[in-house]
Design a protein around this motif. Structure first.
Motif, PDB file in Angstrom:
ATOM      1  N   LEU A   3       0.828  -1.209   0.000  1.00  0.00           N
ATOM      2  CA  LEU A   3       0.000   0.000   0.000  1.00  0.00           C
ATOM      3  C   LEU A   3       0.862   1.259   0.000  1.00  0.00           C
ATOM      4  N   LEU A   4       1.949   1.244   0.765  1.00  0.00           N
ATOM      5  CA  LEU A   4       2.842   2.403   0.792  1.00  0.00           C
ATOM      6  C   LEU A   4       3.551   2.592  -0.535  1.00  0.00           C
ATOM      7  N   PHE A   5       3.978   1.485  -1.123  1.00  0.00           N
ATOM      8  CA  PHE A   5       4.639   1.574  -2.422  1.00  0.00           C
ATOM      9  C   PHE A   5       3.678   2.140  -3.459  1.00  0.00           C
ATOM     10  N   ASP A   6       2.456   1.684  -3.420  1.00  0.00           N
ATOM     11  CA  ASP A   6       1.448   2.174  -4.367  1.00  0.00           C
ATOM     12  C   ASP A   6       1.135   3.643  -4.104  1.00  0.00           C
ATOM     13  N   ARG A   7       1.235   4.024  -2.824  1.00  0.00           N
ATOM     14  CA  ARG A   7       0.932   5.411  -2.463  1.00  0.00           C
ATOM     15  C   ARG A   7       1.945   6.367  -3.095  1.00  0.00           C
ATOM     16  N   PHE A   8       3.215   6.023  -3.002  1.00  0.00           N
ATOM     17  CA  PHE A   8       4.246   6.893  -3.568  1.00  0.00           C
ATOM     18  C   PHE A   8       4.403   6.674  -5.069  1.00  0.00           C
ATOM     19  N   ASP A   9       4.224   5.420  -5.522  1.00  0.00           N
ATOM     20  CA  ASP A   9       4.185   5.107  -6.947  1.00  0.00           C
ATOM     21  C   ASP A   9       5.380   5.684  -7.715  1.00  0.00           C
ATOM     22  N   TYR A  10       6.571   5.422  -7.179  1.00  0.00           N
ATOM     23  CA  TYR A  10       7.765   6.017  -7.772  1.00  0.00           C
ATOM     24  C   TYR A  10       7.980   5.590  -9.212  1.00  0.00           C
ATOM     25  N   ARG A  11       7.845   4.305  -9.471  1.00  0.00           N
ATOM     26  CA  ARG A  11       8.134   3.808 -10.814  1.00  0.00           C
ATOM     27  C   ARG A  11       7.231   4.441 -11.866  1.00  0.00           C
ATOM     28  N   LYS A  12       5.976   4.587 -11.534  1.00  0.00           N
ATOM     29  CA  LYS A  12       5.045   5.193 -12.487  1.00  0.00           C
ATOM     30  C   LYS A  12       5.391   6.659 -12.724  1.00  0.00           C
ATOM     31  N   ILE A  51       8.327   8.066 -12.450  1.00  0.00           N
ATOM     32  CA  ILE A  51       9.544   8.142 -13.268  1.00  0.00           C
ATOM     33  C   ILE A  51       9.238   7.809 -14.717  1.00  0.00           C
ATOM     34  N   PHE A  52       8.421   6.771 -14.930  1.00  0.00           N
ATOM     35  CA  PHE A  52       8.068   6.407 -16.306  1.00  0.00           C
ATOM     36  C   PHE A  52       7.317   7.540 -16.999  1.00  0.00           C
ATOM     37  N   ASP A  53       6.405   8.179 -16.267  1.00  0.00           N
ATOM     38  CA  ASP A  53       5.654   9.300 -16.853  1.00  0.00           C
ATOM     39  C   ASP A  53       6.610  10.426 -17.275  1.00  0.00           C
ATOM     40  N   LYS A  54       7.627  10.671 -16.442  1.00  0.00           N
ATOM     41  CA  LYS A  54       8.626  11.687 -16.777  1.00  0.00           C
ATOM     42  C   LYS A  54       9.376  11.284 -18.041  1.00  0.00           C
ATOM     43  N   LYS A  55       9.766  10.009 -18.115  1.00  0.00           N
ATOM     44  CA  LYS A  55      10.483   9.501 -19.288  1.00  0.00           C
ATOM     45  C   LYS A  55       9.632   9.629 -20.544  1.00  0.00           C
ATOM     46  N   LEU A  56       8.379   9.237 -20.422  1.00  0.00           N
ATOM     47  CA  LEU A  56       7.482   9.288 -21.579  1.00  0.00           C
ATOM     48  C   LEU A  56       7.291  10.724 -22.048  1.00  0.00           C
ATOM     49  N   ASP A  57       7.138  11.645 -21.109  1.00  0.00           N
ATOM     50  CA  ASP A  57       6.947  13.063 -21.465  1.00  0.00           C
ATOM     51  C   ASP A  57       8.142  13.600 -22.253  1.00  0.00           C
TER      52      ASP A  57
END
Length: 233
Positions: free
Chosen positions: A53-62, A64-70
Protein backbone atom coordinates in the motif's frame (compact mmCIF):
# COMPACT_ATOMS: atom_id res chain seq x y z
CA UNK A 1 1.98 -0.18 -9.69
CA UNK A 2 -1.57 0.32 -10.91
CA UNK A 3 -4.53 0.28 -8.54
CA UNK A 4 -5.86 -2.91 -10.17
CA UNK A 5 -2.53 -4.66 -9.68
CA UNK A 6 -2.38 -3.55 -6.05
CA UNK A 7 -5.94 -4.68 -5.37
CA UNK A 8 -5.34 -8.09 -6.93
CA UNK A 9 -2.06 -8.50 -5.03
CA UNK A 10 -3.70 -7.75 -1.69
CA UNK A 11 -6.55 -10.17 -2.39
CA UNK A 12 -4.07 -12.92 -3.27
CA UNK A 13 -2.07 -12.21 -0.10
CA UNK A 14 -5.21 -12.41 2.06
CA UNK A 15 -6.19 -15.66 0.34
CA UNK A 16 -2.71 -17.08 0.91
CA UNK A 17 -2.89 -15.98 4.55
CA UNK A 18 -6.13 -17.89 5.18
CA UNK A 19 -4.84 -20.98 3.37
CA UNK A 20 -1.59 -21.03 5.39
CA UNK A 21 -3.47 -20.40 8.66
CA UNK A 22 -5.97 -23.19 7.98
CA UNK A 23 -3.17 -25.62 7.08
CA UNK A 24 -1.27 -24.80 10.29
CA UNK A 25 -4.36 -25.30 12.43
CA UNK A 26 -5.27 -28.48 10.58
CA UNK A 27 -1.81 -30.04 10.84
CA UNK A 28 -1.08 -29.00 14.44
CA UNK A 29 -2.51 -29.18 17.91
CA UNK A 30 -4.21 -25.91 18.73
CA UNK A 31 -1.97 -24.80 21.59
CA UNK A 32 0.12 -21.78 22.55
CA UNK A 33 2.79 -22.63 19.96
CA UNK A 34 0.25 -22.62 17.14
CA UNK A 35 -1.20 -19.33 18.37
CA UNK A 36 2.29 -17.86 18.40
CA UNK A 37 2.93 -19.11 14.85
CA UNK A 38 -0.36 -17.68 13.60
CA UNK A 39 0.45 -14.37 15.26
CA UNK A 40 3.84 -14.23 13.51
CA UNK A 41 2.28 -15.13 10.16
CA UNK A 42 -0.46 -12.54 10.66
CA UNK A 43 2.16 -9.90 11.47
CA UNK A 44 4.22 -10.83 8.39
CA UNK A 45 1.25 -10.73 6.03
CA UNK A 46 0.06 -7.41 7.47
CA UNK A 47 3.56 -5.96 7.02
CA UNK A 48 3.57 -7.13 3.39
CA UNK A 49 0.16 -5.56 2.72
CA UNK A 50 1.25 -2.27 4.32
CA UNK A 51 4.44 -2.28 2.22
CA UNK A 52 2.41 -2.76 -0.97
CA UNK A 53 0.00 0.00 0.00
CA UNK A 54 2.84 2.40 0.79
CA UNK A 55 4.64 1.57 -2.42
CA UNK A 56 1.45 2.17 -4.37
CA UNK A 57 0.93 5.41 -2.46
CA UNK A 58 4.25 6.89 -3.57
CA UNK A 59 4.18 5.11 -6.95
CA UNK A 60 7.76 6.02 -7.77
CA UNK A 61 8.13 3.81 -10.81
CA UNK A 62 5.05 5.19 -12.49
CA UNK A 63 6.10 8.77 -11.78
CA UNK A 64 9.54 8.14 -13.27
CA UNK A 65 8.07 6.41 -16.31
CA UNK A 66 5.65 9.30 -16.85
CA UNK A 67 8.63 11.69 -16.78
CA UNK A 68 10.48 9.50 -19.29
CA UNK A 69 7.48 9.29 -21.58
CA UNK A 70 6.95 13.06 -21.47
CA UNK A 71 10.54 13.85 -22.44
CA UNK A 72 10.62 11.17 -25.16
CA UNK A 73 7.41 12.51 -26.72
CA UNK A 74 8.73 16.06 -26.49
CA UNK A 75 11.92 15.00 -28.31
CA UNK A 76 9.86 13.20 -30.93
CA UNK A 77 7.79 16.31 -31.58
CA UNK A 78 10.91 18.49 -31.84
CA UNK A 79 12.64 16.10 -34.22
CA UNK A 80 9.54 15.84 -36.37
CA UNK A 81 9.19 19.62 -36.49
CA UNK A 82 12.83 20.06 -37.56
CA UNK A 83 13.01 21.44 -41.07
CA UNK A 84 16.14 21.17 -43.17
CA UNK A 85 17.11 23.02 -46.32
CA UNK A 86 19.48 21.34 -48.75
CA UNK A 87 21.77 22.55 -51.50
CA UNK A 88 23.70 19.79 -53.26
CA UNK A 89 26.59 20.78 -55.52
CA UNK A 90 28.68 18.47 -57.67
CA UNK A 91 30.81 20.71 -59.88
CA UNK A 92 32.64 17.92 -61.77
CA UNK A 93 29.29 16.50 -62.88
CA UNK A 94 27.68 19.93 -63.17
CA UNK A 95 24.90 19.04 -60.72
CA UNK A 96 23.20 21.70 -58.62
CA UNK A 97 20.17 20.56 -56.63
CA UNK A 98 18.26 22.69 -54.13
CA UNK A 99 15.56 21.31 -51.87
CA UNK A 100 13.30 23.66 -49.96
CA UNK A 101 12.30 23.20 -46.36
CA UNK A 102 11.83 19.51 -45.58
CA UNK A 103 10.67 18.24 -42.23
CA UNK A 104 12.17 15.09 -40.71
CA UNK A 105 9.53 12.79 -42.11
CA UNK A 106 10.20 9.53 -43.95
CA UNK A 107 7.56 10.27 -46.58
CA UNK A 108 8.53 13.88 -47.17
CA UNK A 109 12.24 13.15 -47.19
CA UNK A 110 11.69 10.38 -49.75
CA UNK A 111 15.04 8.63 -49.25
CA UNK A 112 14.73 6.67 -52.50
CA UNK A 113 14.34 9.87 -54.53
CA UNK A 114 17.14 11.62 -52.64
CA UNK A 115 19.53 8.75 -53.32
CA UNK A 116 18.80 9.09 -57.03
CA UNK A 117 19.62 12.81 -56.85
CA UNK A 118 22.22 13.24 -54.13
CA UNK A 119 25.42 11.36 -53.46
CA UNK A 120 24.86 10.22 -49.86
CA UNK A 121 28.62 9.85 -49.35
CA UNK A 122 29.29 13.55 -49.98
CA UNK A 123 30.37 15.84 -47.15
CA UNK A 124 27.82 17.91 -45.23
CA UNK A 125 28.56 21.61 -44.80
CA UNK A 126 26.98 23.61 -41.99
CA UNK A 127 27.01 27.17 -40.69
CA UNK A 128 28.37 27.34 -37.12
CA UNK A 129 25.76 29.75 -35.71
CA UNK A 130 22.83 27.89 -37.26
CA UNK A 131 24.18 24.49 -36.18
CA UNK A 132 25.01 25.68 -32.64
CA UNK A 133 21.51 27.07 -32.13
CA UNK A 134 19.92 23.80 -33.21
CA UNK A 135 22.43 21.68 -31.28
CA UNK A 136 21.68 23.47 -28.00
CA UNK A 137 18.15 22.11 -28.11
CA UNK A 138 19.35 18.56 -28.84
CA UNK A 139 21.96 18.69 -26.07
CA UNK A 140 19.28 19.60 -23.53
CA UNK A 141 17.46 16.40 -24.38
CA UNK A 142 20.65 14.35 -24.18
CA UNK A 143 21.42 15.79 -20.73
CA UNK A 144 17.90 15.26 -19.37
CA UNK A 145 18.08 12.71 -16.51
CA UNK A 146 14.83 11.06 -17.60
CA UNK A 147 15.80 10.52 -21.23
CA UNK A 148 16.26 6.75 -21.83
CA UNK A 149 19.93 5.92 -22.41
CA UNK A 150 19.28 4.04 -25.66
CA UNK A 151 17.64 7.13 -27.15
CA UNK A 152 20.48 9.37 -25.92
CA UNK A 153 22.88 7.04 -27.73
CA UNK A 154 20.89 7.32 -30.96
CA UNK A 155 21.25 11.12 -30.78
CA UNK A 156 25.05 10.95 -30.83
CA UNK A 157 25.13 11.34 -34.60
CA UNK A 158 24.64 15.05 -34.03
CA UNK A 159 26.89 16.51 -31.35
CA UNK A 160 29.53 19.14 -30.54
CA UNK A 161 32.66 18.72 -32.63
CA UNK A 162 35.45 20.84 -34.15
CA UNK A 163 34.58 22.60 -37.42
CA UNK A 164 36.92 23.30 -40.31
CA UNK A 165 36.68 25.92 -43.05
CA UNK A 166 36.60 24.49 -46.58
CA UNK A 167 36.75 27.54 -48.87
CA UNK A 168 40.37 26.81 -49.85
CA UNK A 169 40.06 23.02 -49.85
CA UNK A 170 39.34 21.73 -53.34
CA UNK A 171 38.46 18.33 -51.91
CA UNK A 172 35.34 19.80 -50.32
CA UNK A 173 34.45 22.92 -52.29
CA UNK A 174 33.62 21.14 -55.54
CA UNK A 175 31.38 18.40 -54.15
CA UNK A 176 29.28 19.09 -51.08
CA UNK A 177 25.82 19.48 -49.61
CA UNK A 178 24.91 22.52 -47.53
CA UNK A 179 22.40 21.84 -44.75
CA UNK A 180 20.51 24.45 -42.72
CA UNK A 181 18.34 23.64 -39.71
CA UNK A 182 15.05 25.48 -39.14
CA UNK A 183 16.24 28.44 -41.22
CA UNK A 184 13.98 28.99 -44.22
CA UNK A 185 15.36 32.46 -44.92
CA UNK A 186 18.98 31.43 -45.28
CA UNK A 187 20.19 32.44 -48.73
CA UNK A 188 23.91 32.75 -47.99
CA UNK A 189 25.58 30.02 -50.04
CA UNK A 190 29.07 31.54 -50.12
CA UNK A 191 31.55 28.87 -48.99
CA UNK A 192 33.43 31.23 -46.70
CA UNK A 193 30.61 30.91 -44.12
CA UNK A 194 30.23 27.13 -44.37
CA UNK A 195 32.24 24.53 -42.48
CA UNK A 196 32.66 20.76 -42.37
CA UNK A 197 32.89 18.69 -39.19
CA UNK A 198 36.27 17.34 -38.12
CA UNK A 199 35.29 13.86 -39.27
CA UNK A 200 33.74 15.16 -42.53
CA UNK A 201 30.26 13.92 -41.69
CA UNK A 202 28.47 12.57 -44.74
CA UNK A 203 24.88 13.24 -45.68
CA UNK A 204 24.10 9.56 -45.13
CA UNK A 205 25.27 9.70 -41.51
CA UNK A 206 23.15 12.81 -40.90
CA UNK A 207 19.90 11.78 -42.54
CA UNK A 208 20.02 8.10 -41.54
CA UNK A 209 20.89 9.20 -37.99
CA UNK A 210 17.56 11.03 -37.82
CA UNK A 211 15.66 8.03 -39.14
CA UNK A 212 17.45 5.67 -36.76
CA UNK A 213 16.57 7.95 -33.83
CA UNK A 214 12.90 8.06 -34.84
CA UNK A 215 12.89 4.27 -35.14
CA UNK A 216 14.45 3.93 -31.67
CA UNK A 217 11.86 6.25 -30.15
CA UNK A 218 9.02 4.25 -31.72
CA UNK A 219 10.61 0.99 -30.54
CA UNK A 220 10.98 2.32 -26.98
CA UNK A 221 7.35 3.47 -26.86
CA UNK A 222 6.10 0.13 -28.22
CA UNK A 223 8.19 -1.85 -25.70
CA UNK A 224 6.70 0.15 -22.83
CA UNK A 225 3.16 0.09 -24.14
CA UNK A 226 0.44 -2.51 -24.32
CA UNK A 227 -0.16 -1.83 -28.00
CA UNK A 228 1.74 -0.55 -31.04
CA UNK A 229 1.93 3.23 -31.07
CA UNK A 230 1.49 3.33 -34.88
CA UNK A 231 3.15 6.76 -35.02
CA UNK A 232 3.23 8.98 -38.08
CA UNK A 233 6.96 8.91 -38.70
Amino acid sequence: MSKNFTSISIKLIILAYFIVTILIIKESYFDSTVIKDISLITSSFCTLIIAILLFDRFDYRKKIFDKKLDIVLSLLEDLKSTSIMLLYVNKPKEIWYAAGSRIIDKKQLNIKHLKETIDFSCCVLIQPSNFAKYLRKIELYKANPFMPKEIVKSLNFISHCPLHAIEDDTKYNSHYIQVSFNDRDNKNYSLDSWYRTADSMTFEILIMGYINCLDNIEKWINIHSNYDADLNL
